[in-house]
Scaffold this motif. Structure first.
Motif, PDB file in Angstrom:
ATOM      1  N   PRO A   1      12.412  -8.691  10.361  1.00 26.87           N
ATOM      2  CA  PRO A   1      11.005  -8.337  10.608  1.00 26.87           C
ATOM      3  C   PRO A   1      10.908  -7.091  11.478  1.00 26.87           C
ATOM      4  O   PRO A   1      11.794  -6.802  12.291  1.00 26.87           O
ATOM      5  CB  PRO A   1      10.456  -9.562  11.344  1.00 26.87           C
ATOM      6  CG  PRO A   1      11.443 -10.653  11.109  1.00 26.87           C
ATOM      7  CD  PRO A   1      12.768 -10.004  10.912  1.00 26.87           C
ATOM      8  N   VAL A   2       9.839  -6.343  11.297  1.00 26.46           N
ATOM      9  CA  VAL A   2       9.591  -5.193  12.160  1.00 26.46           C
ATOM     10  C   VAL A   2       8.876  -5.671  13.420  1.00 26.46           C
ATOM     11  O   VAL A   2       8.367  -6.792  13.486  1.00 26.46           O
ATOM     12  CB  VAL A   2       8.748  -4.129  11.433  1.00 26.46           C
ATOM     13  CG1 VAL A   2       9.500  -3.570  10.238  1.00 26.46           C
ATOM     14  CG2 VAL A   2       7.396  -4.688  11.014  1.00 26.46           C
ATOM     15  N   VAL A   3       8.840  -4.814  14.425  1.00 23.75           N
ATOM     16  CA  VAL A   3       8.127  -5.110  15.665  1.00 23.75           C
ATOM     17  C   VAL A   3       7.147  -3.977  15.931  1.00 23.75           C
ATOM     18  O   VAL A   3       7.470  -2.808  15.687  1.00 23.75           O
ATOM     19  CB  VAL A   3       9.119  -5.292  16.837  1.00 23.75           C
ATOM     20  CG1 VAL A   3       9.946  -4.031  17.064  1.00 23.75           C
ATOM     21  CG2 VAL A   3       8.382  -5.679  18.105  1.00 23.75           C
ATOM     22  N   GLN A   4       5.956  -4.303  16.380  1.00 18.76           N
ATOM     23  CA  GLN A   4       4.968  -3.276  16.710  1.00 18.76           C
ATOM     24  C   GLN A   4       4.954  -3.054  18.210  1.00 18.76           C
ATOM     25  O   GLN A   4       4.842  -4.005  18.996  1.00 18.76           O
ATOM     26  CB  GLN A   4       3.572  -3.674  16.232  1.00 18.76           C
ATOM     27  CG  GLN A   4       2.546  -2.561  16.407  1.00 18.76           C
ATOM     28  CD  GLN A   4       1.180  -2.923  15.833  1.00 18.76           C
ATOM     29  OE1 GLN A   4       0.803  -4.087  15.791  1.00 18.76           O
ATOM     30  NE2 GLN A   4       0.446  -1.918  15.383  1.00 18.76           N
TER      31      GLN A   4
ATOM     32  N   THR B   1      12.262 -11.558   3.521  1.00 18.01           N
ATOM     33  CA  THR B   1      13.105 -12.030   4.617  1.00 18.01           C
ATOM     34  C   THR B   1      12.546 -11.702   5.991  1.00 18.01           C
ATOM     35  O   THR B   1      13.142 -12.096   6.991  1.00 18.01           O
ATOM     36  CB  THR B   1      14.510 -11.428   4.499  1.00 18.01           C
ATOM     37  OG1 THR B   1      14.409 -10.001   4.501  1.00 18.01           O
ATOM     38  CG2 THR B   1      15.189 -11.881   3.215  1.00 18.01           C
ATOM     39  N   GLY B   2      11.453 -10.989   6.047  1.00 12.64           N
ATOM     40  CA  GLY B   2      10.870 -10.657   7.337  1.00 12.64           C
ATOM     41  C   GLY B   2       9.359 -10.635   7.277  1.00 12.64           C
ATOM     42  O   GLY B   2       8.788 -10.054   6.354  1.00 12.64           O
ATOM     43  N   VAL B   3       8.708 -11.292   8.258  1.00 14.75           N
ATOM     44  CA  VAL B   3       7.248 -11.332   8.321  1.00 14.75           C
ATOM     45  C   VAL B   3       6.821 -11.022   9.746  1.00 14.75           C
ATOM     46  O   VAL B   3       7.370 -11.588  10.702  1.00 14.75           O
ATOM     47  CB  VAL B   3       6.695 -12.708   7.905  1.00 14.75           C
ATOM     48  CG1 VAL B   3       5.163 -12.669   7.871  1.00 14.75           C
ATOM     49  CG2 VAL B   3       7.248 -13.151   6.562  1.00 14.75           C
TER      50      VAL B   3
ATOM     51  N   THR C   1      -3.164  -8.375   9.805  1.00 19.19           N
ATOM     52  CA  THR C   1      -2.390  -7.895   8.664  1.00 19.19           C
ATOM     53  C   THR C   1      -0.948  -8.358   8.784  1.00 19.19           C
ATOM     54  O   THR C   1      -0.361  -8.333   9.877  1.00 19.19           O
ATOM     55  CB  THR C   1      -2.428  -6.360   8.596  1.00 19.19           C
ATOM     56  OG1 THR C   1      -3.771  -5.937   8.426  1.00 19.19           O
ATOM     57  CG2 THR C   1      -1.593  -5.835   7.435  1.00 19.19           C
ATOM     58  N   LEU C   2      -0.372  -8.764   7.668  1.00 17.75           N
ATOM     59  CA  LEU C   2       1.034  -9.117   7.624  1.00 17.75           C
ATOM     60  C   LEU C   2       1.848  -7.925   7.142  1.00 17.75           C
ATOM     61  O   LEU C   2       1.482  -7.256   6.172  1.00 17.75           O
ATOM     62  CB  LEU C   2       1.276 -10.293   6.684  1.00 17.75           C
ATOM     63  CG  LEU C   2       0.588 -11.606   7.020  1.00 17.75           C
ATOM     64  CD1 LEU C   2       0.971 -12.669   5.998  1.00 17.75           C
ATOM     65  CD2 LEU C   2       0.925 -12.070   8.431  1.00 17.75           C
ATOM     66  N   ILE C   3       2.952  -7.666   7.813  1.00 14.30           N
ATOM     67  CA  ILE C   3       3.938  -6.690   7.358  1.00 14.30           C
ATOM     68  C   ILE C   3       5.145  -7.487   6.884  1.00 14.30           C
ATOM     69  O   ILE C   3       5.739  -8.247   7.643  1.00 14.30           O
ATOM     70  CB  ILE C   3       4.359  -5.718   8.479  1.00 14.30           C
ATOM     71  CG1 ILE C   3       3.125  -5.052   9.098  1.00 14.30           C
ATOM     72  CG2 ILE C   3       5.335  -4.686   7.933  1.00 14.30           C
ATOM     73  CD1 ILE C   3       2.336  -4.190   8.152  1.00 14.30           C
TER      74      ILE C   3
ATOM     75  N   ALA D   1       2.282  -4.398   3.076  1.00 10.71           N
ATOM     76  CA  ALA D   1       1.281  -5.028   3.925  1.00 10.71           C
ATOM     77  C   ALA D   1       0.313  -5.813   3.062  1.00 10.71           C
ATOM     78  O   ALA D   1       0.036  -5.443   1.918  1.00 10.71           O
ATOM     79  CB  ALA D   1       0.527  -3.967   4.731  1.00 10.71           C
ATOM     80  N   ALA D   2      -0.203  -6.911   3.592  1.00 11.79           N
ATOM     81  CA  ALA D   2      -1.178  -7.735   2.876  1.00 11.79           C
ATOM     82  C   ALA D   2      -1.808  -8.692   3.862  1.00 11.79           C
ATOM     83  O   ALA D   2      -1.294  -8.905   4.975  1.00 11.79           O
ATOM     84  CB  ALA D   2      -0.520  -8.506   1.733  1.00 11.79           C
ATOM     85  N   GLY D   3      -2.902  -9.292   3.455  1.00  7.72           N
ATOM     86  CA  GLY D   3      -3.459 -10.385   4.205  1.00  7.72           C
ATOM     87  C   GLY D   3      -2.630 -11.629   3.995  1.00  7.72           C
ATOM     88  O   GLY D   3      -1.796 -11.709   3.086  1.00  7.72           O
TER      89      GLY D   3
END
Length: 836
Positions: free
Chosen positions: A46-49, A363-365, A372-374, A389-391
């Motif tokens: 997963p990414v991190v913001q 594999t990453g959410v 928003t989901l990445i 990206a999506a809801g």
């Protein structure tokens, strides 16, 4: 390179110094397909913001292909723009290789992460860096006794220290739990797993802190052999098992990700198998392990999926979202959502997710502040993974990035063509949004690169373009080897800006299983387009065709392979025309000895002749791939890829257009120092010399660039390609095209900055062919140059001191240029010729 000429009667040694054609003088790499700053392949975590609003993540592979394809750290805006690699992991492994875990943005402002390999012992590292990529440092290098190969990210606990788990290492090689020193300068403590009093083993997920201050994690093995949930007392640094998988009915098995808080002090997690249907579970566990239940068992049925390996999150709205790696019959990327109590389970497939294949592994959410989901799919897009990206319900789908070291530029370029009017180069590349290949336009003087056409976007569009030529109407004509209404490829025309495209003709299907390969097109003096078509079944047959430029009046004028000794497998290069109604080409196989031929055919197909059977004289070479070049001297020039008697690796040959005389001008020896296997045909530059490339061999075994006089004299290597290691090109298999000013442009299919190929320019340099002292004492110097161009002769007694003097000017003719040096009184003299 110097040649010594000895004038015996005058006892004078005159040194002829021919300038070497190195990168500083003549060779320029103009473009690399793909750049390290925008590379990366297979993101899985997963990414991190961060507080700056940007997304930060890692890719397991990609980056600098010459340095091990070892992965990158990247950042990007939430809309997919401003993508940039901020760190590249490299082959030497000192800073780690192949990161798989999620980054941690720690309270000290650094990003922390792990790599699965590399480091001092090659067993993985913990690293940190600033968000701009600066101050990168390895803060922990695993040595096996303290852990090895961490696949998960790190956790910063409430005590301000950073903790993690290594999937192997320790005395039983089943993993450790470790922590970093308060200043992040190293690993100061670790606990071994797989040993008494706990046998939790092989942790693969991120640790999470509970309300009781303990750290909780999962292990792939241990317990009854099906995994555990364990907790860590941070003060005592002791581990306790809180759940053993398989200990209750229909329990899950083999967790591969960490836990997430349920909002009430408990935890939720997933297992990859087990449950009521053996396809994995979602479970809920009270803090300390006082209660446990499976709240969902995956069925594996169409539309539901199984095997959850992606991380699990609980959104701000209290909904659980997780990724799946097996999403049967969902036709694209999918994930699931459900309520914390197990109700409301639903599979989610985003509408519009049609921009890639093999996207069914999420594999990453990550959830952003706006809900928003990445999501990360490591195998989607053009095969290098993608972020989208999506809801939570799949609405508002949009792709943010398709990872590939080729990016949107494509990779492995082929089929160069040049427009004299617009001074633009065109070529075909693999990749693209629809994976059907693309056409690009490149302006050599400004190094401006643009994709002008993508293939595969419609049902009957062509696939895999090539065979390009620039027509007299300035349109780009080409072929595709697949697609079209018959699946066997198409003939097309496209404007140089790509705005106007026409599919002109669909080639007839040859078999039900395999289409053919049209060769490079050429526009003849009658205005028609001519080329060859290598049919299927290993190209044992094929034909020569002609067609009007609008695609009408397609006509086969000759078929190959009508008898066992017939030529077969026509070459992929353009035909050569003599202006008298004859066209010339090669076949790669067939003929009397099966080693290929040179042939000619009338434009109307009424007359045909095999001019040469390779191997016929027992001393020539065989298997010409590309075609022949026709010079005004009445000779055909070409290359072959294989030898007959002396173990050579290809040759340069010439043949009279009536087939009456054949000569091998150059054989490439087995040692490969001058190159091996010249695949493409030759190009004649304005200086009258022949230029070409070998596909392999040379100092780095990735090919060479050479020139040779049409007589076979003065063969010279102009460039030993060095490959990706130096950022240079590798494996030039595309041929050369002419710029209007006499320079030659070429492409390599590999090499460049990230291994995807390159575009280069070679500027022909003058070559001294004779130095002779006259009886009067003057020195005569002859050189080859571009007709009409003026050159300067320079001389020196001691060139190392830079004491060059101008010794004369001369303008080259078709025969070259000639200088007379009247000022030389020295017994030893150095000469060079250059353009003023």
């Amino acid at each position: 390179m110097c040649r010594i000429t000895l004038a015996a009667h005058l006892v004078v040694v005159v040194f002829l110094c021919v300038p070497s054609l190195n990168a500083g003088e003549s060779y320029q790499k103009l473009w690399s397909f793909g750049t390290i700053s925008t590379s990366g392949l297979q993101p899985s975590a997963p990414v991190v913001q961060a507080s700056d609003g940007l997304l930060y993540g890692t890719t397991e592979n990609g980056g600098d292909l010459s340095q091990g394809n070892a992965g990158v750290v990247f950042r990007m805006a939430v809309d997919g723009t401003d993508y940039r690699v901020i760190h590249v992991f490299r082959r030497d492994g000192r800073d780690g290789m192949h990161p798989q875990g999620q980054l941690l943005l720690a309270s000290d402002g650094f990003l922390y992460g792990t790599t699965t390999t590399g480091g001092a012992a090659g067993l993985g590292t913990v690293f940190r860096l600033q968000r701009d990529g600066s101050q990168y440092a390895v803060v922990g290098s695993f040595q096996s006794f303290d852990g090895a190969r961490p696949v998960a990210g790190l956790t910063e606990a409430s005590d301000g220290r950073i903790y993690g788990a290594a999937s192997s290492g320790g005395p039983s090689d089943e993993g450790t739990v470790f922590r970093l020193t308060p200043d992040g300068s190293g690993i100061d403590f670790w606990l071994n797993l797989g040993t008494f009093p706990t046998n939790a083993a092989i942790p693969l997920g991120v640790l999470v802190e509970g309300q009781d201050g303990r750290l909780y994690g999962t292990s792939r093995k241990g317990g009854l052999g099906q995994g555990t949930v364990f907790s860590l007392d941070r003060d005592a640094m002791e581990i306790e098992e809180v759940h053993v998988f398989g200990s209750v009915a229909a329990d899950g098995q083999f967790p591969m990700t960490g836990l997430v808080g349920d909002g009430t002090g408990g935890f939720l997690g997933t297992t990859t198998s087990g449950g009521a249907f053996g396809k994995g579970t979602v479970f809920r566990l009270a803090e300390g392990g006082s209660s446990y239940e499976v709240i969902h068992s995956f069925t594996g049925a169409p539309g539901e999926g199984s095997t959850p390996r992606g991380n699990l999150i609980r959104t701000a709205a209290g909904v659980l979202v997780g990724g799946l790696t097996d999403t049967v019959n969902t036709n694209g990327s999918a994930w699931f959502n459900m309520n914390v109590d197990g109700s409301g389970f639903a599979m989610v497939r985003p509408l519009g997710a049609q921009d890639g294949t093999h996207d069914n592994r999420v594999t990453g959410v990550t959830e952003l502040a706006d809900g928003t989901l990445i999501l990360v799919a490591p195998e989607g897009g053009v095969g290098g993974g993608r972020l989208f990206a999506a809801g939570a319900d799949g609405a508002d789908y949009r792709q943010l990035r398709a990872f590939s070291n080729s990016l949107d530029q494509g990779y492995r370029p082929f089929y160069p063509a040049f427009s004299v009017r617009t001074r633009a180069m065109f070529g075909a590349v693999s990749g693209g949004e629809y994976l059907g290949g693309m056409l690009f336009r490149f302006q050599p003087d400004s190094t401006s690169y643009t994709i002008i056409r993508q293939f595969g976007g419609t049902q009957f569009d062509g696939l895999y373009p090539g065979g390009l030529m620039v027509g007299s109407d300035d349109l780009i004509y080409g072929t595709t080897s697949r697609g079209g209404t018959n699946g066997a490829g198409t003939l097309f025309a496209v404007s140089q800006d790509g705005l106007q495209y026409r599919a002109l003709y669909s080639f007839p299907a040859q078999t039900a299983l395999e289409a053919g390969t049209p060769a490079t097109l050429m526009e003849a003096s009658d205005g028609r387009v001519y080329a060859t078509f290598a049919e299927s079944l290993e190209a044992k047959a094929g034909f020569v065709f002609r067609v009007e430029r609008d695609g009408s009046q397609f006509e086969i004028i000759h078929r190959f392979g009508q008898a066992d000794t017939d030529p077969s497998g026509p070459g992929v290069g353009p035909l050569a025309e003599d202006g008298d109604g004859w066209f010339y080409g090669t076949t790669m196989r067939g003929g009397l000895l099966g080693m290929g031929t040179v042939y000619r055919v009338r434009s109307d197909g009424n007359s045909w002749a095999t001019l040469w059977h390779f191997g016929a004289n027992g001393n020539d070479e065989g298997y010409p791939v590309y075609g022949v070049l026709l010079r005004p001297d009445g000779w055909l020039y070409g290359t072959t890829t294989g030898g007959v008697n002396d173990g050579s690796y290809g040759s340069i040959f010439r043949l009279r257009i009536d087939g009456s005389e054949f000569a091998t001008l150059k054989r490439f020896a087995r040692d490969g120092l001058e190159g091996r296997r010249p695949i493409t045909t030759l190009s004649v530059a304005l200086d009258g010399l022949l230029y070409g490339t070998t596909s392999s061999g040379g100092f780095a075994e990735v090919g060479t660039l050479f020139r040779i006089h049409p007589s076979g004299a003065n063969f010279r290597i102009l460039r030993h390609f060095l490959g990706t290691l130096s950022g240079d090109g590798a494996n030039p298999t595309c041929g050369l095209v002419h710029e209007a000013d006499g320079a030659l442009l070429g492409m390599t299919t590999d090499g460049g900055e990230v291994g995807n190929g390159s575009i280069f320019r070679i500027n022909p340099q003058p070559e001294i062919t004779e130095v002779r002292r006259n009886a009067s004492g003057s020195v005569l110097i002859r050189a080859i140059g571009i007709p009409g161009k003026t050159y300067r002769l320079e001389a020196s007694d001691v060139p190392s001191k830079g004491t060059w003097r101008e010794a004369g000017l001369a303008t080259a003719s078709e025969a070259g240029c000639e200088f007379t040096d009247l000022g030389s009184a020295s017994e030893m003299q150095f000469y060079r010729v250059a353009a003023p």
